[in-house]
Motif scaffolding. Structure first.
Motif, PDB file in Angstrom:
ATOM      1  N   ASN A 143      10.484 -16.501   0.051  1.00 61.20           N
ATOM      2  CA  ASN A 143      11.741 -17.050   0.181  1.00 61.20           C
ATOM      3  C   ASN A 143      11.602 -18.684   1.724  1.00 61.20           C
ATOM      4  N   GLU A 144      11.432 -17.690   2.920  1.00 59.97           N
ATOM      5  CA  GLU A 144      11.256 -18.422   3.602  1.00 59.97           C
ATOM      6  C   GLU A 144      10.465 -18.976   3.834  1.00 59.97           C
ATOM      7  N   PHE A 145       9.362 -19.038   3.527  1.00 65.16           N
ATOM      8  CA  PHE A 145       8.055 -20.043   3.984  1.00 65.16           C
ATOM      9  C   PHE A 145       8.320 -20.726   1.776  1.00 65.16           C
ATOM     10  N   ASP A 146       8.417 -20.045   1.038  1.00 63.84           N
ATOM     11  CA  ASP A 146       8.593 -21.115  -0.214  1.00 63.84           C
ATOM     12  C   ASP A 146       6.747 -20.689  -1.046  1.00 63.84           C
ATOM     13  N   THR A 147       6.538 -20.088  -0.351  1.00 61.11           N
ATOM     14  CA  THR A 147       4.723 -19.409  -0.737  1.00 61.11           C
ATOM     15  C   THR A 147       5.509 -18.035  -1.740  1.00 61.11           C
ATOM     16  N   GLU A 148       3.874 -18.221  -2.348  1.00 61.22           N
ATOM     17  CA  GLU A 148       4.293 -17.040  -3.404  1.00 61.22           C
ATOM     18  C   GLU A 148       2.976 -15.564  -2.197  1.00 61.22           C
ATOM     19  N   ILE A 149       3.404 -14.781  -2.171  1.00 62.61           N
ATOM     20  CA  ILE A 149       2.476 -13.226  -1.498  1.00 62.61           C
ATOM     21  C   ILE A 149       2.313 -11.978  -2.719  1.00 62.61           C
ATOM     22  N   PHE A 150       0.759 -12.133  -2.917  1.00 67.81           N
ATOM     23  CA  PHE A 150       0.271 -11.051  -3.618  1.00 67.81           C
ATOM     24  C   PHE A 150       0.704  -9.868  -2.834  1.00 67.81           C
ATOM     25  N   ILE A 151       0.901  -8.672  -3.750  1.00 67.33           N
ATOM     26  CA  ILE A 151       0.044  -7.752  -3.284  1.00 67.33           C
ATOM     27  C   ILE A 151      -1.061  -7.073  -4.063  1.00 67.33           C
ATOM     28  N   ILE A 152      -2.152  -6.562  -3.178  1.00 65.12           N
ATOM     29  CA  ILE A 152      -3.376  -6.469  -4.316  1.00 65.12           C
ATOM     30  C   ILE A 152      -3.689  -4.531  -3.910  1.00 65.12           C
ATOM     31  N   SER A 153      -3.118  -3.871  -4.701  1.00 66.20           N
ATOM     32  CA  SER A 153      -3.243  -2.778  -4.277  1.00 66.20           C
ATOM     33  C   SER A 153      -4.570  -2.051  -4.866  1.00 66.20           C
ATOM     34  N   ASP A 154      -5.171  -1.525  -4.382  1.00 68.00           N
ATOM     35  CA  ASP A 154      -6.264  -0.850  -3.829  1.00 68.00           C
ATOM     36  C   ASP A 154      -6.536   0.428  -4.683  1.00 68.00           C
ATOM     37  N   GLU A 155      -6.173   0.961  -5.435  1.00 65.40           N
ATOM     38  CA  GLU A 155      -6.361   2.469  -5.518  1.00 65.40           C
ATOM     39  C   GLU A 155      -6.911   3.176  -6.772  1.00 65.40           C
ATOM     40  N   PRO A 156      -8.097   3.616  -6.189  1.00 66.01           N
ATOM     41  CA  PRO A 156      -9.256   4.234  -6.878  1.00 66.01           C
ATOM     42  C   PRO A 156      -8.718   5.505  -6.499  1.00 66.01           C
ATOM     43  N   TYR A 157      -7.756   5.966  -5.633  1.00 65.44           N
ATOM     44  CA  TYR A 157      -7.356   7.367  -5.109  1.00 65.44           C
ATOM     45  C   TYR A 157      -6.321   7.900  -6.428  1.00 65.44           C
ATOM     46  N   ARG A 158      -5.569   6.896  -6.658  1.00 64.37           N
ATOM     47  CA  ARG A 158      -3.903   7.175  -7.237  1.00 64.37           C
ATOM     48  C   ARG A 158      -4.083   8.606  -8.673  1.00 64.37           C
ATOM     49  N   GLU A 159      -4.820   8.915  -8.286  1.00 65.96           N
ATOM     50  CA  GLU A 159      -5.329  10.112  -9.054  1.00 65.96           C
ATOM     51  C   GLU A 159      -5.318  11.506  -8.388  1.00 65.96           C
ATOM     52  N   ILE A 160      -5.364  11.639  -7.212  1.00 70.07           N
ATOM     53  CA  ILE A 160      -6.368  12.536  -5.999  1.00 70.07           C
ATOM     54  C   ILE A 160      -4.935  12.429  -5.335  1.00 70.07           C
ATOM     55  N   VAL A 161      -3.617  13.392  -6.017  1.00 72.37           N
ATOM     56  CA  VAL A 161      -2.934  13.801  -5.195  1.00 72.37           C
ATOM     57  C   VAL A 161      -2.992  15.832  -4.879  1.00 72.37           C
ATOM     58  N   TYR A 162      -1.716  15.795  -4.108  1.00 69.25           N
ATOM     59  CA  TYR A 162      -2.056  16.876  -4.507  1.00 69.25           C
ATOM     60  C   TYR A 162       0.272  17.957  -4.157  1.00 69.25           C
ATOM     61  N   ASP A 163       0.456  18.263  -4.666  1.00 75.54           N
ATOM     62  CA  ASP A 163       1.308  19.319  -3.930  1.00 75.54           C
ATOM     63  C   ASP A 163       2.310  18.223  -5.045  1.00 75.54           C
ATOM     64  N   GLY A 164       1.904  17.863  -6.361  1.00 77.76           N
ATOM     65  CA  GLY A 164       2.895  17.071  -6.918  1.00 77.76           C
ATOM     66  C   GLY A 164       4.056  15.830  -5.908  1.00 77.76           C
ATOM     67  N   VAL A 165       2.788  14.870  -5.044  1.00 75.30           N
ATOM     68  CA  VAL A 165       3.519  13.954  -4.676  1.00 75.30           C
ATOM     69  C   VAL A 165       3.296  12.723  -5.454  1.00 75.30           C
ATOM     70  N   GLU A 166       4.002  11.762  -5.427  1.00 77.87           N
ATOM     71  CA  GLU A 166       4.385  10.859  -6.926  1.00 77.87           C
ATOM     72  C   GLU A 166       3.861  10.085  -5.919  1.00 77.87           C
ATOM     73  N   VAL A 167       2.740   9.424  -6.563  1.00 79.83           N
ATOM     74  CA  VAL A 167       2.198   7.964  -6.484  1.00 79.83           C
ATOM     75  C   VAL A 167       3.234   6.532  -7.233  1.00 79.83           C
ATOM     76  N   PRO A 168       4.145   6.132  -6.140  1.00 80.20           N
ATOM     77  CA  PRO A 168       4.633   4.535  -6.972  1.00 80.20           C
ATOM     78  C   PRO A 168       4.231   3.627  -7.597  1.00 80.20           C
ATOM     79  N   TYR A 169       4.419   3.918  -9.306  1.00 81.64           N
ATOM     80  CA  TYR A 169       3.731   2.482  -9.746  1.00 81.64           C
ATOM     81  C   TYR A 169       4.069   1.275  -8.916  1.00 81.64           C
ATOM     82  N   VAL A 170       3.083   0.535  -8.145  1.00 82.75           N
ATOM     83  CA  VAL A 170       3.892  -0.861  -7.260  1.00 82.75           C
ATOM     84  C   VAL A 170       4.498  -1.761  -7.970  1.00 82.75           C
ATOM     85  N   THR A 171       3.570  -2.161  -9.603  1.00 82.58           N
ATOM     86  CA  THR A 171       3.950  -3.596 -10.399  1.00 82.58           C
ATOM     87  C   THR A 171       5.919  -3.300 -10.444  1.00 82.58           C
TER      88      THR A 171
END
Lengths: 396, 396
Positions: free
Chosen positions: B205-233
């Motif tokens: 809003n401040e710059f009147d631009t669009e800023i993207f998140i590029i979510s690089d997530e090849p390790y999404r499924e490699i997690v321990y102790d039931g930690v949740e990986v929020p789905y960024v979209t």
């Protein structure tokens, strides 16, 4: 700007070929698949040689995940590159070593990596010899260089040397050749390659530059009647070979090929390093690992080329008998046919109305011709002659 | 210039990681493999799930060459993209369709295609959050943009928001995030993602631009102790997801992944088209066809993550007991350890003398730490503690 407009354009304009292909699928639903004659696409129809599938199954049972599906080095598996070097050395009496090869994700990757490795200024020019594969323009411009085109020799589909000589200048980085040729089916003779070599030596001396030949040769093994495809590196030292197993092993979707930088190439170690760097920068980590390992057993094998030859003979004779002017292809799986009348668009439109899907060659830099891909079902060729006859009659 | 110097540099400088890996192989010949503790490389050691190999064999027997190995559309096989959409929708309660996905030749390809599709000016900037995968710089610069780096939050390895806020300006095209993170093993919490989303909305809003998140997530499924990986979209509309099956299915060499452009992304159809164009321009014709078809059966499956968890626990506890300061990883397969003394190079050198091969994190933008990859043999971890003990003592 929100995104890259050039990329948007490239992504939103479907190619003519893809358009025809999609039209064919739609039209099949309306008039029946047996009444549509889709000669648009060059997707190999011959089965992969049996040893490909046999090797896939064997490797899957025998190798651990890490061995079979793990990263290979960026250059590619040593054993694979060794097998390719040995095969070529035996067949062409060359002296390549595994370190001359860089495995790639298919022919398009081989080309983009080469162009990115060699282009050092936006003045750099590559020259394509018409008729040529239209994506060359996309790849060369993507690397930041310019594509110049030499118009076709419409008699023998060799090289229009007078025009080529005029187009070479101090900015010429390389000449892209493609023999056996898509779309003409021509194979460059020894004389053509020798003459090209002589010209490039002369011009390199004249401008005090190095000019490369980029030899794009996915169809090398798809030739008929024992025609010889000269091995270009033996004629000209600055030759870089771009190869793909898409056509010879009928694996177009698997994306596996290589770049060959012979020791004779000027500063060959540095050029090879630049190729490794370009591969890295473009996001090619390694060529698909399992198919690299499949190659060890399958280098030099092909599907049943006789099937293509049978199709070529059937189509060529059939169309000649109907009175079409065709160039008799010595390789690849395309027949190049002169249009009737003098309007390529009109010819393709009338063909399309008869459900004959053929590709106008303006996109290949050779207006007034059409490309007919004969990697199709033999029965479709037979059924298509009625429509070709009507098309001919419509121009009489 | 004969070739592109930047490409030459990229191709001739081996990465620190690759150097260590080669050193390890040489050293093994001298002191014996059992005395070298190579923690340098992130090559999955867990076997691919059985269904992968089973599906490969089944498809090879059942499908024709054209079906199995033929070209797919550039976007990828419809059935594959459908399977991925359905899996994600079920798991994350999203609403993706097959047309939101573009299949790629792995994570590196996903990233280079994205950067090339989005970069429209050489002023464009992408921001990486340290510690970060060093190839981001190569990929972003290859696309003609600049990489800015936000220094690490060395306590929780979340995001240093104060610094990020200062670095965002009117040229900021996107923020690259990587959670679970290579090299820290941290997983961004819901709070982190929400805060990032809020900041980017404010700054857009401040710059009147669009800023993207590029979510690089090849390790999404490699997690321990039931930690949740929020789905960024679900937190930020302008999120583009870059995914690879390299880690989850233990297929790093096969090069298969995707880019996801949700409908919520601004001008999503145009961005998607620019992605198709960038893929074309860079020389990616389609993702490997057989593995696309394998995915239909294997989406959502993983190798045995428990093996990594066991390694993590063993290594983390062992090093903590020896008095090392470690960040406890919640995902991926790397342990991030604070160096002893204040000289990272010296620490790594002493480790190397003890045949402990660990990667200094300066290259990841986080000096003073080392990355220890625990996708290794459990027995090697056990054998390595003696050397870690000696290393610790050498700093006392």
């Amino acid at each position: 700007m929100l995104f890259n407009e050039k990329m948007y354009e490239l992504g939103s304009k479907r190619s003519v070929i893809r358009d025809l292909f999609e039209y064919g699928k739609e039209q099949s639903k309306i008039v029946g698949a047996e009444n549509v004659f889709d000669f648009s696409i060059g997707n190999p129809t011959v089965e992969a040689p049996e040893i490909v599938n046999k090797t896939i199954v064997e490797l899957t049972y025998k190798k651990s995940s890490m061995e079979l599906h793990g990263y290979t080095s960026a250059q590619g598996d040593e054993e694979t590159r060794q097998a390719i070097a040995m095969y070529l050395n035996k067949k062409y009496d060359t002296n390549f070593k595994s370190d001359n090869f860089y495995m790639t994700v298919g022919a398009a990757a081989s080309l983009t990596i080469c162009f990115n490795a060699l282009t050092s200024s936006k003045e750099d020019e590559f020259i394509a010899i018409a008729p040529f594969f239209p994506e060359y323009k996309v790849f060369v411009e993507g690397a930041g260089a310019k594509l110049e085109v030499v118009s076709a020799d419409e008699v023998n589909f060799q090289i229009n040397f007078d025009e080529l000589e005029k187009k070479i200048n101090k900015n010429t980085k390389g000449i892209i050749i493609n023999s056996p040729n898509n779309p003409s089916g021509a194979v460059y003779t020894k004389e053509t390659i020798q003459k090209l070599s002589d010209l490039l030596m002369k011009k390199s001396n004249e401008f005090d530059t190095e000019i490369f030949i980029i030899s794009d040769e996915p169809y090398r093994e798809i030739v008929y009647d024992g025609v010889e495809v000269p091995y270009v590196t033996k004629y000209y030292k600055n030759t870089i070979v771009c190869y793909s197993y898409s056509k010879s092993l009928s694996l177009p979707g698997e994306r596996i090929g290589y770049i060959l930088v012979p020791d004779e190439v000027v500063e060959s170690k540095k050029i090879y390093a630049a190729i490794c760097g370009a591969g890295r920068s473009l996001g090619f980590v390694c060529a698909p690992s399992m198919f690299q390992k499949v190659l060890v057993k399958c280098v030099g094998k092909t599907g049943d080329i006789e099937i293509y030859k049978k199709n070529r003979d059937l189509l060529y004779q059939g169309l000649m008998e109907l009175g079409y002017k065709c160039y008799k292809p010595q390789g690849a799986f395309y027949l190049f046919v002169k249009i009737l009348g003098d309007d390529e668009e009109e010819f393709c439109k009338r063909a399309k109305e008869l459900n004959l899907l053929v590709v106008g060659a303006t996109g290949f830099g050779c207006p007034g011709w059409v490309r007919i891909s004969y990697c199709v079902d033999e029965y479709m060729i037979n059924r298509s002659f009625g429509a070709f006859k009507k098309l001919k009659e419509s121009f009489e």
